[in-house]
Design a protein around this motif. Structure first.
Motif, PDB file in Angstrom:
ATOM      1  N   ASN A 266       9.292  -4.217  -1.145  1.00  0.00           N
ATOM      2  CA  ASN A 266       8.145  -4.775  -0.427  1.00  0.00           C
ATOM      3  C   ASN A 266       7.389  -3.699   0.345  1.00  0.00           C
ATOM      4  O   ASN A 266       6.150  -3.695   0.376  1.00  0.00           O
ATOM      5  CB  ASN A 266       8.610  -5.870   0.530  1.00  0.00           C
ATOM      6  CG  ASN A 266       8.925  -7.175  -0.191  1.00  0.00           C
ATOM      7  OD1 ASN A 266       8.204  -7.576  -1.092  1.00  0.00           O
ATOM      8  ND2 ASN A 266      10.006  -7.825   0.198  1.00  0.00           N
ATOM      9  N   GLU A 270       3.465  -2.740  -0.489  1.00  0.00           N
ATOM     10  CA  GLU A 270       2.438  -2.801   0.549  1.00  0.00           C
ATOM     11  C   GLU A 270       1.779  -1.462   0.767  1.00  0.00           C
ATOM     12  O   GLU A 270       0.548  -1.357   0.891  1.00  0.00           O
ATOM     13  CB  GLU A 270       3.064  -3.311   1.846  1.00  0.00           C
ATOM     14  CG  GLU A 270       2.057  -3.446   2.987  1.00  0.00           C
ATOM     15  CD  GLU A 270       2.677  -3.975   4.260  1.00  0.00           C
ATOM     16  OE1 GLU A 270       1.953  -4.091   5.266  1.00  0.00           O
ATOM     17  OE2 GLU A 270       3.884  -4.287   4.256  1.00  0.00           O
ATOM     18  N   GLU A 274      -1.471  -2.681  -1.666  1.00  0.00           N
ATOM     19  CA  GLU A 274      -2.259  -3.642  -0.883  1.00  0.00           C
ATOM     20  C   GLU A 274      -3.629  -3.070  -0.536  1.00  0.00           C
ATOM     21  O   GLU A 274      -3.744  -1.891  -0.173  1.00  0.00           O
ATOM     22  CB  GLU A 274      -1.522  -4.025   0.394  1.00  0.00           C
ATOM     23  CG  GLU A 274      -0.309  -4.918   0.173  1.00  0.00           C
ATOM     24  CD  GLU A 274      -0.672  -6.276  -0.356  1.00  0.00           C
ATOM     25  OE1 GLU A 274      -1.760  -6.778  -0.027  1.00  0.00           O
ATOM     26  OE2 GLU A 274       0.124  -6.835  -1.126  1.00  0.00           O
TER      27      GLU A 274
END
Length: 275
Positions: A266, A270, A274
């Motif tokens: 994760n 990100e 992202e």
């Protein structure tokens, strides 16, 4: 047909013999006429790739007559396709030389990879380093290990999780489309260290042995990733496509991030993807 560690060892021995007979005798000795482009200058095939695939395919037909062999070069030449990854009871996906650009330039960083796929699921994999003759094995739900010439098994384990700024990752961003490619490349300094070996076989064995933390890919041809993905999984790692869905060998896009655990995955997603 179940695939156990005895059959996996047999598969590894076939790859080893092909390396000894077809790959290593040609290493550092190829002429320009024995190296060709496929789709472009970064996609090469050599006489050794083709000879090794022929030798391995023939050996596999004798050892595993019920298995469908899907070789990278056979697919490139249009003599077979990827349909068997979904339909076949048993398929063996083969990369006769992974890291062909390294091999063609005389750089000793290349491998031979084979993954066993049963009804669309990767159930076994082996990566061979022809230079050291070490084999890296994985059985689904059966662990991952390394074997050398002494035949001793050494269990594999991914690295312990670390903060993003301490991670060492192998990143291949060349197949990303813009603007995502520029976004990812501009954020690589968020990681502790970044490298690109031009060889997925060694990328995967390094993370499975705990020498590096993470992998980032976009193009996902099964011969490049199926065996390594299982090796990483069985060594305790966590991986998923960019959208979080599980890796499937029939997927050739969608990206892939491999990390020590889900929290690290994760954090990487990100940091790199992202908006």
């Amino acid at each position: 047909m179940s695939f156990n560690d005895q059959k996996l060892g047999q598969l590894g021995e076939i790859l080893l013999q092909a390396a000894r007979l077809e790959i290593m005798p040609r290493f550092g000795r190829l002429s320009a006429a024995q190296v060709h482009q496929k789709s472009g200058p970064f996609d090469l095939v050599t006489e050794a790739d083709e000879a090794a695939e022929r030798w391995i395919t023939s050996a596999l037909a004798q050892a595993f007559p019920s298995a469908k062999v899907i070789g990278e070069e056979a697919v490139a030449q249009g003599t077979t396709g990827l349909e068997a990854l979904v339909s076949a009871e048993l398929a063996i996906v083969l990369d006769p030389i992974d890291g062909t650009r390294n091999y063609a330039s005389g750089t000793p960083l290349f491998g031979v990879m084979a993954a066993v796929v049963a009804r669309g699921e990767v159930v076994a994999g082996v990566i061979l380093d022809p230079i050291t003759e070490r084999r890296y094995y994985a059985l689904r739900d059966g662990g991952a290990w390394r074997e050398g010439s002494d035949g001793q098994r050494h269990p594999l384990r991914v690295a312990s999780p670390v903060a993003l700024g301490e991670m060492e990752a192998h990143v291949s961003s060349g197949y990303l489309e813009e603007p995502l490619r520029s976004r990812v490349n501009s954020r690589l300094s968020r990681l502790g260290a970044v490298s690109m070996l031009r060889c997925a076989a060694h990328d995967y064995r390094l993370v499975a042995e705990g020498h590096s933390h993470a992998l980032f890919y976009n193009k996902l041809m099964p011969w490049d990733h199926a065996a390594g993905w299982l090796l990483h999984r069985e060594a305790g790692g966590y991986s998923a496509h960019f959208d979080g869905t599980p890796y499937l060998p029939r997927a050739t896009g969608g990206g892939l991030i491999c990390a020590p655990d889900e929290a690290s995955w994760n954090a990487l997603r990100e940091a790199l993807l992202e908006p």
